[in-house]
Design a protein around this motif. Structure first.
Motif, PDB file in Angstrom:
ATOM      1  N   ASP A 262     -52.237  31.150  11.525  1.00  0.00           N
ATOM      2  CA  ASP A 262     -52.441  32.096  10.433  1.00  0.00           C
ATOM      3  C   ASP A 262     -52.195  31.449   9.077  1.00  0.00           C
ATOM      4  N   ARG A 263     -51.311  30.454   9.038  1.00  0.00           N
ATOM      5  CA  ARG A 263     -50.965  29.776   7.786  1.00  0.00           C
ATOM      6  C   ARG A 263     -51.751  28.469   7.591  1.00  0.00           C
ATOM      7  N   GLN A 264     -52.523  28.065   8.596  1.00  0.00           N
ATOM      8  CA  GLN A 264     -53.139  26.743   8.568  1.00  0.00           C
ATOM      9  C   GLN A 264     -54.041  26.514   7.356  1.00  0.00           C
ATOM     10  N   GLU A 265     -54.867  27.479   7.039  1.00  0.00           N
ATOM     11  CA  GLU A 265     -55.772  27.322   5.900  1.00  0.00           C
ATOM     12  C   GLU A 265     -54.991  27.130   4.601  1.00  0.00           C
ATOM     13  N   SER A 266     -53.941  27.910   4.424  1.00  0.00           N
ATOM     14  CA  SER A 266     -53.109  27.790   3.225  1.00  0.00           C
ATOM     15  C   SER A 266     -52.373  26.461   3.195  1.00  0.00           C
TER      16      SER A 266
END
Length: 458
Positions: A262-266
């Motif tokens: 869920d945080r990978q893109e950020s």
């Protein structure tokens, strides 16, 4: 009888408190620990340790010969010992990470606050609290470290640790807020680093390597979350499938992977923004500014092919691809910690055509000139493996250029009636590198043209 999975390797594991990344960043990963004793020798001492909490002697008795399988008992002992070592290394890793954050805030943060108060006026002066997000991250990790320490005080073979991980998951929401504000941190640090008086004061106060060390600390949180996946994998490896903690750890691993996804893109975006800041300090006379939207996508040393001498491999440049432009630089040498680059030019991604190198051109790049007199047998020559070349080129037509043609583009062969074309040929080290660069450059070109079509391109 205690069941032991036959496929589990319990002889040793590797876990350490730190490794170094390509830019010198400290990360908390694995060191070598080993429980290499003979299993039958282990049983006596290890069972004494196991019995402290679980009273295994009440189950099996004090005579080791009563066990149905002595080696299975030794395997249980090894599982317990290795799992405990994983948790000990996790504690050490958390302590080191907290110490690093504390050093950033107290060592560098205090200096920055004081400098901002005392320094003369500067444009777009960063706020004194631009590192506050690091304080919130540090607080969350201190809570986890305390919960882990409390559990280790009563640690034994039947104790659980999965609940500590699952309870801590909600505290990691602090990274969501941190990542939202990370872009502003990059811009504020860039403003400070663009002020010679700040760099001079920082080096005088904290040493010549302080600017690089400060950047290393700034990057730490965007590399931290992956660490817990590694620790959970090892805890599962050293937990008996029949243990109450086994399913809990698997559930925790699944939850942490979901959180990381869920945080990978950020996280990727934050790292690319940081890299744009980091590389900006190493390029002399670069026109590339660190902005709120600019990201560094790729950086690599590749060969710029001379069209008049296709086989030459002397012109090695560092190519840097951003999400809105592409430049190339020449290495200026320097020490290992800070190798400077001299800006040499940019490539026109807006108007150029991207091509992979043709097989015919690749053959010419690796063509070996035969000597006038050759005494080698023809059969021996046929057995020699032919080298292969890979790469791509950017081609620009004269009719597409306004004013003079870019000096970094060389004349390409053209028909008498056709327009003159300029080309910039880049030779990569492998097919994988060629594909990575051509795929990414194509996406950047598409993005730039879309912006231009929508009148947002500046």
């Amino acid at each position: 009888m205690i069941r032991i999975p036959s496929h589990t390797d319990t002889s040793s594991y590797t876990f350490s408190s730190s490794t170094t990344t390509s830019n010198g960043t400290s990360e908390h990963t694995m060191s070598t620990h080993s429980v290499a004793e003979d299993p039958l020798v282990l049983t006596g001492q290890m069972l004494d340790d196991l019995a402290i909490i679980d009273d295994l002697y009440d189950i099996y008795g004090h005579d080791v010969d009563h066990f149905a399988d002595k080696e299975d008992v030794a395997m249980v002992a090894r599982l317990f010992a290795n799992k405990e070592k994983v948790l000990t290394d996790l504690q050490r890793s958390e302590a080191q990470y907290i110490d690093e954050l504390q050093r950033l805030l107290k060592h560098y943060g205090k200096f920055i606050h004081q400098w901002l108060d005392d320094a003369p006026k500067m444009p777009s002066k960063p706020s004194r609290g631009f590192l506050r997000g690091y304080e919130d991250v540090m607080h969350a990790h201190r809570l986890f470290a305390k919960a882990l320490a409390d559990r280790m005080k009563i640690w034994g073979p039947t104790q659980l640790v999965s609940d500590v991980f699952l309870s801590y998951l909600s505290a990691l929401e602090v990274y969501y807020t941190f990542l939202k504000g990370f872009s502003q941190v990059v811009l504020d640090v860039h403003r400070l680093y663009s002020t010679p008086a700040f760099i001079k004061a920082l080096e005088v106060q904290h040493g010549i390597d302080a600017p690089n060390d400060l950047l290393r600390h700034i990057r730490l949180p965007i590399q931290r979350l992956q660490v817990y996946i590694e620790f959970l994998n090892h805890l599962i490896q050293y937990t008996d499938p029949c243990h109450l903690d086994a399913e809990g750890l698997k559930h925790a691993l699944h939850a942490y992977k979901a959180m990381l996804a869920d945080r990978q893109e950020s996280l990727v975006d934050a790292d690319r923004h940081f890299r744009a800041l980091e590389v900006s300090r190493t390029i002399i006379a670069s026109p590339v500014e660190v902005t709120a939207s600019r990201r560094l996508l790729l950086k690599a040393k590749m060969i710029k092919v001379d069209v008049d001498n296709l086989t030459s491999t002397d012109d090695v440049y560092t190519y840097i691809l951003y999400n809105d432009m592409m430049i190339f630089c020449k290495s200026m040498g320097g020490n290992k910690k800070k190798k400077m680059l001299q800006y040499r030019g940019s490539l026109d991604l807006m108007r150029s055509e991207l091509r992979t190198l043709t097989p015919a051109l690749c053959a010419k790049l690796v063509e070996v000139r035969k000597p006038i007199l050759s005494f080698k047998k023809k059969q021996d020559q046929q057995q020699l493996a032919k080298p292969t070349a890979y790469g791509f080129e950017l081609v620009l037509s004269e009719k597409d250029a306004t004013g003079s043609l870019p000096t970094n583009m060389e004349d390409a062969a053209a028909s008498v009636s056709g327009p003159t074309r300029r080309r910039h040929i880049i030779r990569t080290q492998s097919y994988e590198e060629q594909k990575q660069w051509t795929d990414t450059v194509a996406k950047v070109m598409q993005h730039i043209r879309w912006l231009h079509a929508n009148q947002n391109y500046a």
